[in-house]
Design a protein around this motif. Structure first.
Motif, PDB file in Angstrom:
ATOM      1  N   ALA A 142       5.713 -16.591 -24.947  1.00 38.81           N
ATOM      2  CA  ALA A 142       5.107 -15.223 -25.100  1.00 38.81           C
ATOM      3  C   ALA A 142       6.178 -14.261 -24.239  1.00 38.81           C
ATOM      4  N   ILE A 143       6.215 -13.051 -25.025  1.00 38.02           N
ATOM      5  CA  ILE A 143       7.129 -12.098 -24.303  1.00 38.02           C
ATOM      6  C   ILE A 143       6.356 -11.296 -23.400  1.00 38.02           C
ATOM      7  N   THR A 144       7.029 -11.193 -22.028  1.00 34.45           N
ATOM      8  CA  THR A 144       6.474 -10.312 -21.020  1.00 34.45           C
ATOM      9  C   THR A 144       7.226  -9.067 -21.340  1.00 34.45           C
ATOM     10  N   PRO A 145       6.377  -7.924 -21.216  1.00 35.62           N
ATOM     11  CA  PRO A 145       6.900  -6.624 -21.343  1.00 35.62           C
ATOM     12  C   PRO A 145       7.838  -6.292 -20.241  1.00 35.62           C
ATOM     13  N   ALA A 146       9.107  -5.632 -20.447  1.00 35.99           N
ATOM     14  CA  ALA A 146      10.193  -5.311 -19.877  1.00 35.99           C
ATOM     15  C   ALA A 146       9.572  -4.868 -18.182  1.00 35.99           C
ATOM     16  N   ALA A 147       8.606  -3.836 -18.002  1.00 38.12           N
ATOM     17  CA  ALA A 147       8.240  -3.284 -17.153  1.00 38.12           C
ATOM     18  C   ALA A 147       7.509  -4.297 -16.183  1.00 38.12           C
ATOM     19  N   ASP A 148       6.775  -5.172 -16.596  1.00 38.73           N
ATOM     20  CA  ASP A 148       6.376  -6.429 -15.725  1.00 38.73           C
ATOM     21  C   ASP A 148       7.294  -7.369 -15.570  1.00 38.73           C
ATOM     22  N   ALA A 149       8.301  -7.433 -15.894  1.00 41.91           N
ATOM     23  CA  ALA A 149       9.427  -8.540 -15.703  1.00 41.91           C
ATOM     24  C   ALA A 149      10.374  -8.169 -14.637  1.00 41.91           C
ATOM     25  N   LEU A 150      10.776  -8.908 -13.414  1.00 42.26           N
ATOM     26  CA  LEU A 150      11.471  -8.643 -12.416  1.00 42.26           C
ATOM     27  C   LEU A 150      12.123  -9.756 -12.315  1.00 42.26           C
ATOM     28  N   LEU A 151      13.359  -9.730 -12.738  1.00 45.75           N
ATOM     29  CA  LEU A 151      14.454 -10.760 -13.159  1.00 45.75           C
ATOM     30  C   LEU A 151      15.705 -10.570 -12.156  1.00 45.75           C
ATOM     31  N   ASP A 152      15.695  -9.793 -11.088  1.00 45.38           N
ATOM     32  CA  ASP A 152      16.711  -9.863 -10.268  1.00 45.38           C
ATOM     33  C   ASP A 152      17.355 -10.903  -9.653  1.00 45.38           C
ATOM     34  N   SER A 153      16.371 -11.709  -9.103  1.00 46.98           N
ATOM     35  CA  SER A 153      16.729 -12.748  -8.413  1.00 46.98           C
ATOM     36  C   SER A 153      16.096 -14.167  -8.979  1.00 46.98           C
ATOM     37  N   ALA A 154      15.879 -13.860 -10.399  1.00 51.07           N
ATOM     38  CA  ALA A 154      15.318 -15.182 -10.923  1.00 51.07           C
ATOM     39  C   ALA A 154      16.155 -16.378 -11.180  1.00 51.07           C
ATOM     40  N   HIS A 155      15.517 -17.389 -11.546  1.00 57.26           N
ATOM     41  CA  HIS A 155      15.758 -18.633 -11.811  1.00 57.26           C
ATOM     42  C   HIS A 155      15.460 -19.125 -13.053  1.00 57.26           C
ATOM     43  N   ILE A 156      16.054 -19.766 -13.844  1.00 57.85           N
ATOM     44  CA  ILE A 156      15.716 -20.517 -15.041  1.00 57.85           C
ATOM     45  C   ILE A 156      15.731 -21.997 -14.875  1.00 57.85           C
ATOM     46  N   ARG A 157      14.895 -22.615 -15.619  1.00 57.86           N
ATOM     47  CA  ARG A 157      14.622 -24.071 -15.182  1.00 57.86           C
ATOM     48  C   ARG A 157      13.854 -24.760 -16.637  1.00 57.86           C
TER      49      ARG A 157
END
Length: 229
Positions: A142-157
């Motif tokens: 599912a797509i999370t709206p950009a305003a709700d996505a805080l990716l500055d320090s996010a990890h992918i796994r």
């Protein structure tokens, strides 16, 4: 009224987190070799001057939570976990500069790859289409709206059968999201419904029938699938 000689294919779409609306998918652009460690594990180097791309059809999408049927013509199916960028409705029919391209939101995706077919194509200096663009090869959550996505320090796994296969900070991307959009906008007119799969970190590998895959990016809805015969 337009009539067709047979029923038109359904419009590919994706769910939007927190909404009953769906996101209609137009095209899928994929960035190659955007993590240095992944490029190295594949025997390649990254191009820091500019990203490069391949594409998948919107009809390659498999919804998260659905089973993936092990594809035909391969004995070496690989997983590649990726951050997906969804382009929003501000882009019209005319060319829009990168600074005006609206990011609608973000999702987690799996770029499933017939690695053996890709290798044959590489060896013959031929396109990667048969290795990359096939049915159910783009599994996207599912797509999370950009305003709700805080990716500055996010990890992918990515976990396979509960064990971590791929893990990295998104900051390891050679070309970040805005750099990719800026460059891609010089090659295509990005429009509403376009998706960009931004590349995969190190740790790609084969999966087989019975394997369960769960991919995540901090703050986004996960992507899930099981490989079936």
């Amino acid at each position: 009224m337009t009539t067709y000689s047979f029923p038109a294919p359904a419009q590919p779409d994706l769910p939007i987190a927190g909404s009953e609306d769906r996101f209609p998918v137009r095209r899928i652009f994929c960035v190659g070799r955007n993590y240095e460690a992944h490029a190295a594990e594949m025997g390649n180097t990254v191009d820091r001057a500019a990203p490069f791309y391949f594409t998948k059809s919107g009809h390659a999408i498999l919804q998260s939570g659905q089973d993936m049927t092990y594809p035909q013509a391969t004995s070496d199916l690989h997983h590649e976990i990726e951050l997906v960028v969804a382009i929003g409705p501000s882009v019209g029919l005319s060319h829009a500069p990168a600074s005006e391209v609206e990011i609608f939101g973000y999702a987690v995706g799996l770029d499933m790859t017939r690695r053996d077919l890709q290798a044959v194509a590489k060896d013959g200096r031929k396109p990667w289409d048969t290795g990359k663009d096939f049915e159910q090869s783009a599994i996207i959550g599912a797509i999370t709206p950009a305003a709700d996505a805080l990716l500055d320090s996010a990890h992918i796994r990515l976990d396979v059968n509960g064990e971590t296969r791929q893990s990295a900070p998104l900051s390891d991307m050679v070309h970040d999201v805005r750099e990719i959009i800026a460059h891609l906008s010089t090659l295509y007119r990005l429009r509403s419904g376009d998706l960009i799969m931004t590349g995969t970190p190190a740790g790609v590998g084969a999966v087989g029938v019975g394997d369960e895959l769960v991919g995540s990016v901090d703050g986004l809805e996960p992507v899930r699938t099981k490989i079936v015969a």
